[in-house]
Enzyme design. Structure first.
Site, PDB file in Angstrom:
ATOM      1  N   HIS A 409     -19.124  31.937  18.418  1.00 38.70           N
ATOM      2  CA  HIS A 409     -18.030  31.206  17.782  1.00 38.70           C
ATOM      3  C   HIS A 409     -18.468  29.775  17.547  1.00 38.70           C
ATOM      4  CE1 HIS A 409     -13.774  29.357  17.855  1.00 38.70           C
ATOM      5  NE2 HIS A 409     -13.990  29.913  16.683  1.00 38.70           N
ATOM      6  N   HIS A 410     -18.454  29.350  16.293  1.00 36.50           N
ATOM      7  CA  HIS A 410     -18.735  27.965  15.941  1.00 36.50           C
ATOM      8  C   HIS A 410     -17.486  27.329  15.353  1.00 36.50           C
ATOM      9  CE1 HIS A 410     -23.362  28.722  15.348  1.00 36.50           C
ATOM     10  NE2 HIS A 410     -23.024  28.599  16.621  1.00 36.50           N
ATOM     11  N   HIS A 479     -13.433  31.217   9.149  1.00 36.97           N
ATOM     12  CA  HIS A 479     -11.997  30.917   9.195  1.00 36.97           C
ATOM     13  C   HIS A 479     -11.759  29.528   8.607  1.00 36.97           C
ATOM     14  CE1 HIS A 479      -9.925  34.006  11.893  1.00 36.97           C
ATOM     15  NE2 HIS A 479     -11.056  34.533  11.468  1.00 36.97           N
ATOM     16  N   GLU A 480     -10.579  29.333   8.052  1.00 35.24           N
ATOM     17  CA  GLU A 480     -10.204  28.063   7.398  1.00 35.24           C
ATOM     18  C   GLU A 480     -11.185  27.677   6.289  1.00 35.24           C
ATOM     19  OE1 GLU A 480      -8.591  28.808  10.954  1.00 35.24           O
ATOM     20  OE2 GLU A 480     -10.493  27.758  11.121  1.00 35.24           O
ATOM     21  N   GLU A 498     -11.150  34.378   6.768  1.00 36.19           N
ATOM     22  CA  GLU A 498      -9.716  34.450   7.051  1.00 36.19           C
ATOM     23  C   GLU A 498      -9.039  33.997   5.763  1.00 36.19           C
ATOM     24  OE1 GLU A 498      -8.090  31.304   9.357  1.00 36.19           O
ATOM     25  OE2 GLU A 498      -6.797  32.655  10.481  1.00 36.19           O
ATOM     26  N   GLU A 504      -2.813  36.659  13.238  1.00 38.07           N
ATOM     27  CA  GLU A 504      -2.650  35.699  14.335  1.00 38.07           C
ATOM     28  C   GLU A 504      -1.406  34.834  14.161  1.00 38.07           C
ATOM     29  OE1 GLU A 504      -6.601  33.934  13.921  1.00 38.07           O
ATOM     30  OE2 GLU A 504      -5.726  32.007  13.456  1.00 38.07           O
TER      31      GLU A 504
HETATM   32  C1  NOJ Z   1      -8.153  29.112  14.033  1.00 34.93           C
HETATM   33  C2  NOJ Z   1      -8.696  30.465  13.851  1.00 34.93           C
HETATM   34  O1  NOJ Z   1      -8.058  31.100  12.763  1.00 34.93           O
HETATM   35  C3  NOJ Z   1      -8.498  31.230  15.140  1.00 34.93           C
HETATM   36  O2  NOJ Z   1      -8.872  32.587  14.977  1.00 34.93           O
HETATM   37  C4  NOJ Z   1      -9.286  30.567  16.237  1.00 34.93           C
HETATM   38  O3  NOJ Z   1      -9.038  31.225  17.440  1.00 34.93           O
HETATM   39  C5  NOJ Z   1      -8.859  29.098  16.362  1.00 34.93           C
HETATM   40  N1  NOJ Z   1      -8.887  28.455  15.108  1.00 34.93           N
HETATM   41  C6  NOJ Z   1      -9.769  28.324  17.310  1.00 34.93           C
HETATM   42  O4  NOJ Z   1     -11.016  28.137  16.707  1.00 34.93           O
HETATM   43 CA    CA Z   2      -6.814  30.050  10.880  1.00 35.17          CA
END
Ligand code: NOJ
Ligand code: CA
Length: 701
Positions: A409-410, A479-480, A498, A504
Site C-alpha cells: 500500500h502506497h 485510488h483517488e 477506484e 467503502e
Molecule cells: C482512501 C482509499 O479509498 C481507501 O481504500 C484507503 O483505505 C484509504 N484511503 C487510506 O489510504
Molecule cells: Ca477513496
C-alpha cells in the site's frame, strides 16, 4: 506480446471514397462531409460554414443524437483564438481488425470503424494547423484533435478547448457534479434541465477534498437516455498527456461544452508538436446493453506497451483494511490500536491461503500515519519503513510459505512529488519482499501545490507510475486517481482504479452508498475501465464495532456476490474481515470460485439506475457465472440460458435473495440451492429491494 494487430487481410487499410463519404460544396461556400458507421446506423456530418465555423453532428437510425456542435481552441502560447478554419485536405479510410486483450471481459475484440481525417488551418490570423480525426464505429464515434509539426508552432499551451456536445433533447441524465479533485460523488438522476451541480456538490460532506467547478458542470462518463429510448454516453479515451475533460452544462439548450482541468496558473495543457488530444467519445444505441458491451473506448487506445505480459495476472485479495474503516483498528501506531501488526497480518495470510486467494493487502504497515491527513505536508511517508510491530521479513517468509503475496500500500496523502522521488526505492523494496502489486492512494490536496487530481500534471504522473511499475513487473490499483479512459489497454499492469464512490462509502457518515448508484456505475465510471469496488461485505451493521455512527451496508447478502459479476475488474477484493465470513462459508464459496478473467460476456438485461444482469464465461473453461442486481425496487427476472452450449448439461449453484429478503429489513436472507440446467432452461428469479443474485455454472462431466 498478446495485444497486437493481426497481420494479413484483416488488418488491411483500404482507402475509400464514394461509398462512405458524401462530400458536397453547395452554395455560399458551405462544405459538408458525411461518414457512416460500418453498419450504416450512425451518420456523422461535419460542416464548415461560409465563415469557416466548424461543427459536427451525429444521427442514429435517422434520429438526431448530437445536433450541430462547434469545435475550437484558445491558445495561450502562441496567443490565438482558433474558431474558424479552412479545409486543406480530407481522407476517408476503413479498418477492420481484431486483437486480444491481456485480460478482460472477452477473449478477442473487434475494431471495425470508418475514419475521416481532416487537415485544417486557422483562418483567424494565427495560421495554426490543427487536424481532426473522426472514427465512426457501429456503437459510437470518437474524435480527436491533432497538432502536426509546423513551422510557426512547436511548444504550445492550450488555454481552452471548446468542444460542444449539443444534445437533441432534455434527456434523463445520470450525473455527478464537476469537480477537479474528486469523482467520489453519489449519482444524481435528473433531466439535463434539472442539473444543479453546485448545490449538490456543496451539500456533499462525505468527501475529503473537493474542487467544485463554478457554474454548472458534470463529469464524464456521462450517461443519458432520451425520451424516445436512445442511450447516449459521453466520455474520452486515451487520456495520456492532457487534463481530464469535464463538461459545462447549458441546461436550457441541453448543450455540454468541454471544461478542461486547469493547472495552478490557469493553463490547461503544455504540448509540443506533433501531438494529439485524447479522443472525445459518444456511444449510442437504442439498447442499453450495447453501452455495457461496447469496446470502443479500448479500441481508441494504443496497444500494449509491455511486450512480455506473462507476469500480469488477475488477482483476488483480502486485506487489513476494512477493520480500520469501521473503527476496529487504526492505520497509525501511536494511538495504540494498530491493525497492521505481525500477528494480525498472519491471520489474514492464513485465511487467504486457505481459500485460494492471491494476495493480502496491508494498509498502515509503514511509518507516517500519525499525521498523514489534511496537513498538505510534503514528506509524510518514505514507503520503506515499517512500524516496529510489523515484522516485514518474517511476514515475507510466512506469506511465501503459505503461497500468497502481500499487496503493498502506497498512500501518498497527495504528496506526489515525494512519491515520485522515492518511487524507485519503493518498488525495489517491494521486489525485495516478494510483492508484485501495489494499491496507490492520493487522499488530500496534491503537491505540487495548486495542481488538481484531474490536471495534466497528474495525468502524466499516473502514466509514469504505470510505466515505472511495469519496469519492476508490478501491477497497480490506484485510488483517488482520475477516472479511467481505457489506458489499461496500453498499460495492462494498471489493473484498476477506484475513481468513484465504491463499496467503502457504505461507511460514510452521511449519504453513503445507494443500491441505485451501483446500477449506474457500469454505465458511467466503468465505461472507462475496471473499478476496485471492493465487494463482498458480509456484515451490514457497522456500529457493531466501536463507531458511534449507525452506518449500514445498503445491500442484501446475495447482492454482494452478484457485484463480482456486474462490476468487472481483473482484481477483486473480498472486502470484509475473515471473522465476518466465518458464519457464512457456504455463501463465501461463490467468492472463492468466481474467476477474474473471461473469454466471453453477455449482457442479459440492463437499464441504468434500475437493474443489470450479466453472464460471463470463465477464461479457458466451459464454466459460466451470472450476476444480477437491482436498485431499491424488487423485481422479477427470467434468466434465459440460451448462451450455454446446446445438448450439454450443467450443474448450477444458485445464490438468491430469500423470499422476504430486503436491503432495509431483512438483508441476510438468502437461498442457496443446486440445480441442473441446459441451454433451454428459463429460470425465474426474484431480486429483493436493494438485492440481487449470483449463479455459478459448471459443465457436468
Ligand atoms: C482512501 C482509499 O479509498 C481507501 O481504500 C484507503 O483505505 C484509504 N484511503 C487510506 O489510504
Ligand atoms: Ca477513496
Amino acid at each position: 506480446m498478446i495485444d497486437h494487430l493481426p497481420t494479413g487481410s484483416d488488418a488491411m487499410k483500404i482507402s475509400l471514397t464514394i461509398a462512405l463519404l458524401v462530400f458536397t460544396v453547395p452554395l455560399f461556400g458551405q462544405q459538408s462531409l458525411q461518414l457512416q458507421s460500418p453498419d450504416k446506423d450512425l451518420t456523422l456530418t461535419v460542416e464548415l460554414d461560409a465563415e469557416g465555423t466548424l461543427s459536427y453532428a451525429l444521427d442514429f437510425k435517422g434520429r438526431s443524437v448530437v445536433q450541430p456542435s462547434a469545435l475550437g481552441f484558445e491558445f495561450n502560447r502562441p496567443e490565438a483564438a482558433v474558431s474558424t478554419f479552412q479545409l486543406l485536405d480530407s481522407e476517408v479510410t476503413t479498418s477492420n481488425t481484431t486483437w486480444k486483450p491481456v485480460w478482460g471481459e472477452v477473449a478477442e475484440i473487434q475494431d471495425h470503424h470508418n475514419e475521416l481525417f481532416l487537415e485544417l488551418t486557422d483562418t483567424g490570423g494565427s495560421d495554426i494547423r490543427i487536424d481532426l480525426r473522426f472514427r465512426v464505429f457501429d456503437d459510437g464515434i470518437g474524435f480527436r484533435f491533432e497538432f502536426p509539426e509546423q513551422e510557426s508552432m512547436h511548444h504550445f499551451i492550450i488555454g481552452n478547448e471548446f468542444t460542444e456536445f449539443n444534445m437533441a433533447g432534455d434527456h434523463k441524465t445520470f450525473w455527478i457534479p464537476g469537480d477537479y479533485d474528486t469523482n467520489e460523488y453519489l449519482y444524481e438522476t435528473t433531466p439535463i434541465s434539472g442539473i444543479n451541480s453546485m448545490e449538490v456538490a456543496q451539500a456533499e460532506s462525505d468527501i475529503a477534498v473537493q474542487a467544485i467547478i463554478e457554474g454548472n458542470a458534470v463529469q464524464t462518463p456521462l450517461m443519458m437516455k432520451s425520451n424516445d429510448g436512445l442511450y447516449i454516453n459521453i466520455h474520452e479515451a486515451a487520456l495520456v498527456n492532457y487534463p481530464v475533460m469535464h463538461l459545462d452544462v447549458d441546461s436550457r439548450s441541453f448543450k455540454f461544452t468541454s471544461n478542461l482541468t486547469p493547472d495552478p496558473v490557469g493553463n490547461k495543457a503544455y504540448l509540443e508538436t506533433p501531438s494529439v488530444t485524447p479522443w472525445r467519445t459518444i456511444l449510442v444505441s437504442d439498447d442499453a446493453r450495447d453501452i455495457l458491451s461496447s469496446k470502443m473506448i479500448l479500441n481508441l487506445n494504443e496497444p500494449s506497451k509491455i511486450d512480455d505480459t506473462e507476469w500480469i495476472e488477475p488477482q483476488k485479495f483480502i486485506g487489513v483494511w476494512w477493520e480500520m474503516h469501521v473503527g476496529k483498528g487504526t492505520w497509525d501506531f501511536a494511538s495504540g490500536n494498530h491493525a497492521a501488526n505481525t500477528e494480525n497480518v498472519k491471520k489474514y495470510i492464513d485465511f487467504a491461503s486457505e481459500h485460494g486467494f492471491d494476495g493480502v493487502l496491508v494498509e498502515g504497515w509503514n511509518e507516517g500515519w500519525e499525521d498523514w491527513f489534511g496537513n498538505w505536508k510534503e514528506d509524510v511517508f518514505d514507503f520503506v519503513t515499517p512500524y516496529p510491530d510489523y515484522d516485514i521479513e518474517a511476514l515475507t517468509d510466512y506469506a511465501e510459505e503459505k503461497g500468497v503475496r502481500i499487496i503493498m500500500h502506497h498512500e501518498t496523502s497527495g504528496s506526489v512529488t515525494n512519491y515520485e522521488r522515492r518511487m524507485d526505492e519503493a518498488f525495489q523494496f517491494m521486489k525485495d519482499h516478494n510483492m508484485n502489486a501495489v494499491k496507490t492512494g492520493y487522499v488530500g490536496r496534491i503537491i505540487p501545490r495548486g495542481e488538481h487530481h484531474d490536471g495534466q500534471w497528474m495525468t502524466r504522473h499516473f502514466i509514469r507510475t504505470a510505466e515505472k511499475a511495469a519496469e519492476y513487473q508490478i501491477m497497480v490499483n490506484s485510488h483517488e486517481s482520475s477516472r479511467p479512459t481505457g489506458v489499461h489497454r496500453t498499460w495492462p499492469n494498471w489493473f484498476a482504479s477506484e475513481a468513484a464512490r465504491g463499496n467503502e462509502f457504505n461507511n460514510a457518515p452521511k449519504y453513503g452508498m445507494t443500491p441505485e448508484h451501483q446500477t449506474i456505475l457500469p454505465f458511467t465510471r466503468l465505461i472507462g475501465g475496471p473499478m476496485d469496488f471492493t465487494p463482498g461485505l458480509f456484515r451490514f451493521t457497522l456500529n457493531d464495532y466501536v463507531r458511534e455512527r449507525s452506518t449500514v451496508v445498503r445491500t442484501t447478502m446475495a447482492k454482494q456476490l452478484a457485484l463480482y459479476i456486474t462490476m468487472y475488474s481483473p482484481l477483486q477484493m473480498a472486502g470484509d474481515l475473515p471473522e465476518n465470513y466465518a458464519p457464512y462459508m457456504e455463501a463465501f464459496e461463490f467468492i472463492e470460485r468466481v474467476p477474474l478473467d473471461w473469454d466471453d460476456t453477455k449482457i442479459l438485461l440492463a437499464e441504468p439506475g434500475e437493474y443489470i444482469v450479466i453472464a460471463r464465461k470463465e477464461k479457458g473453461t466451459e464454466n459460466w457465472f451470472v450476476g444480477g442486481i437491482t436498485d431499491e425496487i424488487a423485481r422479477d427476472a427470467t434468466i434465459d440460458f440460451n448462451f450455454l452450449t446446446p445438448g450439454k448439461t450443467y450443474n448450477a449453484r444458485l445464490y438468491l435473495d430469500g423470499s422476504n429478503a430486503d436491503w432495509k429489513t431483512n438483508p441476510y436472507s438468502m437461498i442457496m440451492q443446486s440445480t441442473k440446467i441446459t441451454s433451454e432452461t428459463e429460470l425465474p428469479v426474484r431480486l429483493a429491494a436493494g438485492g440481487g443474485f449470483a449463479i455459478s455454472i459448471e459443465l457436468e462431466d
